[in-house]
Scaffold this motif. Structure first.
Motif, mmCIF file in Angstrom:
data_model
loop_
_atom_site.group_PDB
_atom_site.id
_atom_site.type_symbol
_atom_site.label_atom_id
_atom_site.label_comp_id
_atom_site.label_asym_id
_atom_site.label_seq_id
_atom_site.Cartn_x
_atom_site.Cartn_y
_atom_site.Cartn_z
ATOM 1 N N LYS A 114 0.890 -1.170 0.012
ATOM 2 C CA LYS A 114 0.186 -0.026 0.076
ATOM 3 C C LYS A 114 0.756 1.330 0.053
ATOM 4 O O LYS A 114 0.690 2.290 -0.788
ATOM 5 C CB LYS A 114 -0.875 -0.146 1.162
ATOM 6 N N VAL A 115 1.778 1.311 0.859
ATOM 7 C CA VAL A 115 2.648 2.317 0.839
ATOM 8 C C VAL A 115 3.562 2.690 -0.206
ATOM 9 O O VAL A 115 3.578 3.873 -0.947
ATOM 10 C CB VAL A 115 3.558 2.447 2.252
ATOM 11 N N THR A 116 4.195 1.637 -0.755
ATOM 12 C CA THR A 116 4.992 1.617 -1.908
ATOM 13 C C THR A 116 4.077 2.407 -3.220
ATOM 14 O O THR A 116 4.588 2.974 -3.735
ATOM 15 C CB THR A 116 5.355 0.357 -2.434
ATOM 16 N N LEU A 117 2.946 1.941 -3.158
ATOM 17 C CA LEU A 117 2.215 2.255 -4.467
ATOM 18 C C LEU A 117 1.468 3.648 -4.240
ATOM 19 O O LEU A 117 1.429 4.594 -5.354
ATOM 20 C CB LEU A 117 0.866 1.301 -4.757
ATOM 21 N N HIS A 118 1.228 3.976 -2.727
ATOM 22 C CA HIS A 118 0.797 5.214 -2.679
ATOM 23 C C HIS A 118 1.651 6.313 -2.924
ATOM 24 O O HIS A 118 1.518 7.345 -3.524
ATOM 25 C CB HIS A 118 0.288 5.304 -1.274
ATOM 26 N N VAL A 119 3.097 6.118 -2.644
ATOM 27 C CA VAL A 119 3.957 7.058 -2.873
ATOM 28 C C VAL A 119 4.249 7.077 -4.350
ATOM 29 O O VAL A 119 4.368 8.364 -4.763
ATOM 30 C CB VAL A 119 5.397 6.493 -2.133
ATOM 31 N N ALA A 120 4.344 6.183 -4.974
ATOM 32 C CA ALA A 120 4.340 6.044 -6.465
ATOM 33 C C ALA A 120 3.466 6.945 -7.031
ATOM 34 O O ALA A 120 3.673 7.777 -8.029
ATOM 35 C CB ALA A 120 4.513 4.704 -7.022
ATOM 36 N N GLU A 121 2.363 7.049 -6.818
ATOM 37 C CA GLU A 121 0.964 7.704 -7.387
ATOM 38 C C GLU A 121 1.169 9.083 -6.814
ATOM 39 O O GLU A 121 0.799 10.073 -7.526
ATOM 40 C CB GLU A 121 -0.117 6.904 -6.760
#
Length: 254
Positions: A114-121
């Motif tokens: 979740k955090v990895t994808l949130h940061v990317a977005e």
């Protein structure tokens, strides 16, 4: 977020040298996942999960709102926090302290991603890498990323900066290529924390986010960090926890 009263104080370790920050971007690392072989010698099963680290296989998940608040702070860390520490205005601090397109982000204990994808977005970094030692969680995160990036997805889609690695973060070949490191380390074992502390102390990251207090990190060998802010986070299990934002003093203005 609350800023530290004395962010520039040094731990009593004899570590006093500070290098001037170059403020330059760094090349993206290429990390190789650990072999997905069956558990064998050197592998441990803890709390019912299979992993290749000792005692650090239990994780939680921060909520979307909490993660969004943390990302917003990190994107403007120089203006929101560092400019008020007495070392000069925001412009005196190297640009890599702010989370943005120049950043390389490492999420240690990435769980379902979740955090990895949130940061990317949200932050559009050049790279957002999640490292997970529990096979089932790594698989779930990888499947989610593949579902979000079906064939034909635009080359400039923000999620193309995201990737997941299965393995032990303390054994990655190069941690120094990341500007920002996020540790969901609430349940990391002392063995893992000690290994991470020694590894991070050799790296040139700019910002570290951790749920461990400064005395713990200094005792584990990570002596060049100082806390500059802290933020109350919430998990999906409705637990409250404090996240500390640290900076690498090697990059602080003289």
């Amino acid at each position: 977020p609350r800023t530290s009263r004395d962010a520039r104080a040094r731990p009593r370790t004899g570590h006093e040298a500070r290098a001037r920050a170059a403020g330059r971007g760094v090349a993206s690392p290429r990390l190789e996942p650990s072999p997905r072989s069956s558990p064998g010698k050197g592998w441990k099963h803890v709390n019912g999960f299979g992993g290749n680290t000792v005692g650090s296989e239990g994780y939680g998940e921060t909520t979307k709102a909490a993660t969004a608040g943390l990302v917003a702070l990190l994107r403007h860390l120089r203006a929101a926090v560092l400019a008020h520490l007495g070392a000069g205005p925001a412009a005196c601090w190297p640009a890599p302290f702010d989370l943005g397109p120049h950043s390389g982000v490492l999420d240690v204990g990435s769980g379902f991603g979740k955090v990895t994808l949130h940061v990317a977005e949200a932050a559009l970094p050049r790279q957002s890498v999640g490292v997970e030692c529990v096979a089932s969680r790594f698989d779930a995160a990888q499947r989610a990323l593949e579902a979000l990036l079906p064939p034909g997805t635009a080359a400039d889609d923000p999620l193309r900066s995201a990737e997941f690695v299965y393995g032990d973060a303390t054994r990655l070949p190069d941690l120094g290529c990341f500007t920002h490191i996020y540790l969901f380390d609430r349940v990391f074992s002392p063995v893992t924390l000690c290994a991470l502390g020694l590894a991070l102390d050799r790296c040139a990251f700019f910002v570290l986010v951790s749920y461990r207090n400064p005395k713990e990190w200094w005792s584990f060998g990570l002596t060049k960090v100082q806390p500059v802010a802290r933020m109350r986070m919430r998990t999906t299990g409705k637990e409250g926890c404090m996240a500390y934002v640290y900076i690498n003093m090697d990059h602080a203005p003289p």
